[in-house]
Each structure stands twice: as C-alpha cells, then as structure tokens.
Design a protein around this motif. Structure first.
Motif, PDB file in Angstrom:
ATOM      1  N   ARG A 107       0.802  -1.249   0.195  1.00  0.00           N
ATOM      2  CA  ARG A 107       0.071  -0.099  -0.094  1.00  0.00           C
ATOM      3  C   ARG A 107       0.839   1.116  -0.158  1.00  0.00           C
ATOM      4  NH1 ARG A 107      -4.758  -0.813   4.263  1.00  0.00           N
ATOM      5  NH2 ARG A 107      -3.957   1.318   4.780  1.00  0.00           N
ATOM      6  N   ASN A 108       1.915   1.088   0.454  1.00  0.00           N
ATOM      7  CA  ASN A 108       2.887   2.287   0.657  1.00  0.00           C
ATOM      8  C   ASN A 108       3.726   2.723  -0.530  1.00  0.00           C
ATOM      9  OD1 ASN A 108       2.166   3.135   3.390  1.00  0.00           O
ATOM     10  ND2 ASN A 108       4.073   2.136   4.295  1.00  0.00           N
ATOM     11  N   ARG A 109       3.581   1.833  -1.472  1.00  0.00           N
ATOM     12  CA  ARG A 109       3.859   1.750  -2.798  1.00  0.00           C
ATOM     13  C   ARG A 109       3.125   1.793  -4.009  1.00  0.00           C
ATOM     14  NH1 ARG A 109       7.038   0.016   0.981  1.00  0.00           N
ATOM     15  NH2 ARG A 109       9.062   0.863   1.269  1.00  0.00           N
ATOM     16  N   ARG A 118      11.429 -11.914 -12.683  1.00  0.00           N
ATOM     17  CA  ARG A 118      11.734 -13.361 -13.299  1.00  0.00           C
ATOM     18  C   ARG A 118      12.151 -14.130 -12.242  1.00  0.00           C
ATOM     19  NH1 ARG A 118      16.667 -11.452 -16.530  1.00  0.00           N
ATOM     20  NH2 ARG A 118      18.342 -11.062 -14.758  1.00  0.00           N
ATOM     21  N   ASN A 119      12.352 -13.609 -10.911  1.00  0.00           N
ATOM     22  CA  ASN A 119      12.732 -14.614  -9.705  1.00  0.00           C
ATOM     23  C   ASN A 119      11.549 -14.598  -8.654  1.00  0.00           C
ATOM     24  OD1 ASN A 119      15.745 -14.851 -10.491  1.00  0.00           O
ATOM     25  ND2 ASN A 119      15.933 -12.791  -9.942  1.00  0.00           N
ATOM     26  N   HIS A 120      10.221 -14.353  -9.286  1.00  0.00           N
ATOM     27  CA  HIS A 120       9.209 -14.150  -8.673  1.00  0.00           C
ATOM     28  C   HIS A 120       9.202 -13.178  -7.279  1.00  0.00           C
ATOM     29  CE1 HIS A 120       7.806 -17.412 -11.076  1.00  0.00           C
ATOM     30  NE2 HIS A 120       8.999 -17.924 -10.880  1.00  0.00           N
ATOM     31  N   VAL A 121      10.028 -12.162  -7.212  1.00  0.00           N
ATOM     32  CA  VAL A 121      10.142 -11.340  -6.382  1.00  0.00           C
ATOM     33  C   VAL A 121       8.982 -10.036  -6.707  1.00  0.00           C
ATOM     34  CG1 VAL A 121      11.188  -9.498  -5.020  1.00  0.00           C
ATOM     35  CG2 VAL A 121      12.052 -12.049  -5.618  1.00  0.00           C
ATOM     36  N   LEU A 122       8.092  -9.483  -5.805  1.00  0.00           N
ATOM     37  CA  LEU A 122       7.441  -8.371  -6.428  1.00  0.00           C
ATOM     38  C   LEU A 122       8.284  -7.072  -6.257  1.00  0.00           C
ATOM     39  CD1 LEU A 122       4.299  -7.488  -6.830  1.00  0.00           C
ATOM     40  CD2 LEU A 122       4.185  -7.154  -4.484  1.00  0.00           C
ATOM     41  N   THR A 123       7.930  -6.113  -7.309  1.00  0.00           N
ATOM     42  CA  THR A 123       8.457  -4.950  -7.038  1.00  0.00           C
ATOM     43  C   THR A 123       7.604  -3.767  -7.430  1.00  0.00           C
ATOM     44  OG1 THR A 123      10.644  -5.737  -8.661  1.00  0.00           O
ATOM     45  CG2 THR A 123      10.222  -3.572  -8.629  1.00  0.00           C
ATOM     46  N   ALA A 124       7.400  -2.898  -6.762  1.00  0.00           N
ATOM     47  CA  ALA A 124       6.419  -1.913  -6.700  1.00  0.00           C
ATOM     48  C   ALA A 124       7.142  -0.518  -6.362  1.00  0.00           C
ATOM     49  CB  ALA A 124       5.336  -1.963  -5.615  1.00  0.00           C
ATOM     50  N   ALA A 125       6.766   0.532  -7.184  1.00  0.00           N
ATOM     51  CA  ALA A 125       7.511   1.662  -7.196  1.00  0.00           C
ATOM     52  C   ALA A 125       9.019   1.744  -7.012  1.00  0.00           C
ATOM     53  CB  ALA A 125       6.939   2.185  -5.872  1.00  0.00           C
ATOM     54  N   ARG A 154       1.256  -9.851 -12.127  1.00  0.00           N
ATOM     55  CA  ARG A 154       1.116  -8.614 -11.280  1.00  0.00           C
ATOM     56  C   ARG A 154       0.111  -8.684 -10.179  1.00  0.00           C
ATOM     57  NH1 ARG A 154       2.783  -3.794 -14.000  1.00  0.00           N
ATOM     58  NH2 ARG A 154       1.940  -2.673 -12.247  1.00  0.00           N
ATOM     59  N   LEU A 155       0.146  -7.751  -9.242  1.00  0.00           N
ATOM     60  CA  LEU A 155      -0.492  -7.900  -8.204  1.00  0.00           C
ATOM     61  C   LEU A 155      -0.925  -6.572  -7.647  1.00  0.00           C
ATOM     62  CD1 LEU A 155      -0.986  -9.893  -5.488  1.00  0.00           C
ATOM     63  CD2 LEU A 155       0.975  -8.519  -4.549  1.00  0.00           C
ATOM     64  N   ARG A 156      -1.986  -6.380  -7.085  1.00  0.00           N
ATOM     65  CA  ARG A 156      -2.871  -5.151  -6.674  1.00  0.00           C
ATOM     66  C   ARG A 156      -3.578  -5.315  -5.257  1.00  0.00           C
ATOM     67  NH1 ARG A 156      -5.842  -4.179 -11.996  1.00  0.00           N
ATOM     68  NH2 ARG A 156      -7.379  -5.987 -11.899  1.00  0.00           N
ATOM     69  N   ALA A 157      -3.537  -4.347  -4.703  1.00  0.00           N
ATOM     70  CA  ALA A 157      -4.565  -4.360  -3.329  1.00  0.00           C
ATOM     71  C   ALA A 157      -6.020  -4.368  -3.686  1.00  0.00           C
ATOM     72  CB  ALA A 157      -4.228  -3.089  -2.471  1.00  0.00           C
ATOM     73  N   THR A 158      -6.636  -5.125  -3.079  1.00  0.00           N
ATOM     74  CA  THR A 158      -8.306  -4.946  -3.267  1.00  0.00           C
ATOM     75  C   THR A 158      -8.793  -3.830  -2.465  1.00  0.00           C
ATOM     76  OG1 THR A 158      -8.738  -6.677  -1.562  1.00  0.00           O
ATOM     77  CG2 THR A 158      -8.330  -7.489  -4.033  1.00  0.00           C
ATOM     78  N   ALA A 159     -10.178  -3.468  -2.712  1.00  0.00           N
ATOM     79  CA  ALA A 159     -10.757  -2.712  -1.694  1.00  0.00           C
ATOM     80  C   ALA A 159     -10.648  -3.095  -0.445  1.00  0.00           C
ATOM     81  CB  ALA A 159     -12.225  -2.623  -2.346  1.00  0.00           C
ATOM     82  N   SER A 160     -10.804  -4.313  -0.122  1.00  0.00           N
ATOM     83  CA  SER A 160     -10.787  -4.734   1.213  1.00  0.00           C
ATOM     84  C   SER A 160      -9.485  -4.670   1.641  1.00  0.00           C
ATOM     85  CB  SER A 160     -11.156  -6.302   1.233  1.00  0.00           C
ATOM     86  OG  SER A 160     -12.475  -6.661   0.895  1.00  0.00           O
ATOM     87  N   GLY A 161      -8.377  -4.921   1.111  1.00  0.00           N
ATOM     88  CA  GLY A 161      -7.125  -4.719   1.512  1.00  0.00           C
ATOM     89  C   GLY A 161      -6.790  -3.300   1.808  1.00  0.00           C
ATOM     90  N   LEU A 162      -7.346  -2.388   0.805  1.00  0.00           N
ATOM     91  CA  LEU A 162      -7.532  -0.779   1.036  1.00  0.00           C
ATOM     92  C   LEU A 162      -7.949  -0.395   2.496  1.00  0.00           C
ATOM     93  CD1 LEU A 162      -7.298   0.307  -2.487  1.00  0.00           C
ATOM     94  CD2 LEU A 162      -5.379   0.262  -0.825  1.00  0.00           C
ATOM     95  N   ALA A 163      -9.115  -1.059   2.980  1.00  0.00           N
ATOM     96  CA  ALA A 163      -9.828  -0.753   3.885  1.00  0.00           C
ATOM     97  C   ALA A 163      -9.353  -1.209   5.417  1.00  0.00           C
ATOM     98  CB  ALA A 163     -11.302  -1.269   3.842  1.00  0.00           C
ATOM     99  N   ILE A 164      -8.559  -1.980   5.373  1.00  0.00           N
ATOM    100  CA  ILE A 164      -8.041  -2.615   6.423  1.00  0.00           C
ATOM    101  C   ILE A 164      -6.992  -1.317   7.420  1.00  0.00           C
ATOM    102  CG2 ILE A 164      -6.287  -3.947   7.976  1.00  0.00           C
ATOM    103  CD1 ILE A 164      -7.414  -6.069   6.026  1.00  0.00           C
ATOM    104  N   ASP A 165      -7.173  -1.103   8.616  1.00  0.00           N
ATOM    105  CA  ASP A 165      -6.324  -0.072   9.578  1.00  0.00           C
ATOM    106  C   ASP A 165      -5.208  -0.749   9.542  1.00  0.00           C
ATOM    107  OD1 ASP A 165      -5.443   1.927  10.991  1.00  0.00           O
ATOM    108  OD2 ASP A 165      -6.822   1.501  12.707  1.00  0.00           O
TER     109      ASP A 165
END
Length: 81
Positions: free
Chosen positions: A15-17, A25-32, A60-71
């Motif tokens: 979320r911070n990115r 290619r090594n299955h590591v997520l890169t964001a921002a 690719r991977l993204r936060a869902t609305a539920s993921g964005l709603a968690i405190d």
C-alpha cells in the motif's frame, strides 16, 4: 484464516508503494521501483484472504478494496531480513 502480522506488514509495504506491483523473473514483487522483502507465499495467503488480487496471468498484484480498507496504523511495514 486469521491475518498474521507478517501478512499485514506485507500489505502495508504494498500500500505504501501505490498498491500495485509486478513480479520479476525471480518471482519477487517490485512496486514503485523497490523489491518487496516478502516471499511469494505471503502474497498467496493475502490473496486467499481477499486483500490482494493477482492479474495479467498472475504476473501483477494489486491491493483490493478490502485490502485498502484495513487499518494498518499500528503495523510496521515489512523490512528486509
């Protein structure tokens, strides 16, 4: 399934990115422009919990609305080991 601290820390990292990333290619997520200090299995658990979603053939991977709603105010972001 209960959300673990490591799952929530990974979600906060994402979320911070802008809440969206791509797997290299090594299955590591890169964001921002940063590589996530999180294992692929953690992202799979977050998907099962409905907090993130894979798209574009699971490259690719993204936060869902539920993921964005968690405190996550009291959760520390995932850090490199």
């Amino acid at each position: 399934m209960s959300n673990t601290v490591s799952m929530l820390a990974a979600l906060k990292w994402l979320r911070n990115r802008n809440g969206d990333g791509v797997f290299d290619r090594n299955h590591v997520l890169t964001a921002a422009g940063e590589r996530a200090p999180v294992m692929r299995s953690t992202w799979n658990k977050l998907e099962k919990a409905g907090l993130v979603e894979f798209y574009l053939n699971r490259r690719r991977l993204r936060a869902t609305a539920s993921g964005l709603a968690i405190d996550l105010a009291k959760i520390s972001e995932a850090e490199p080991a």
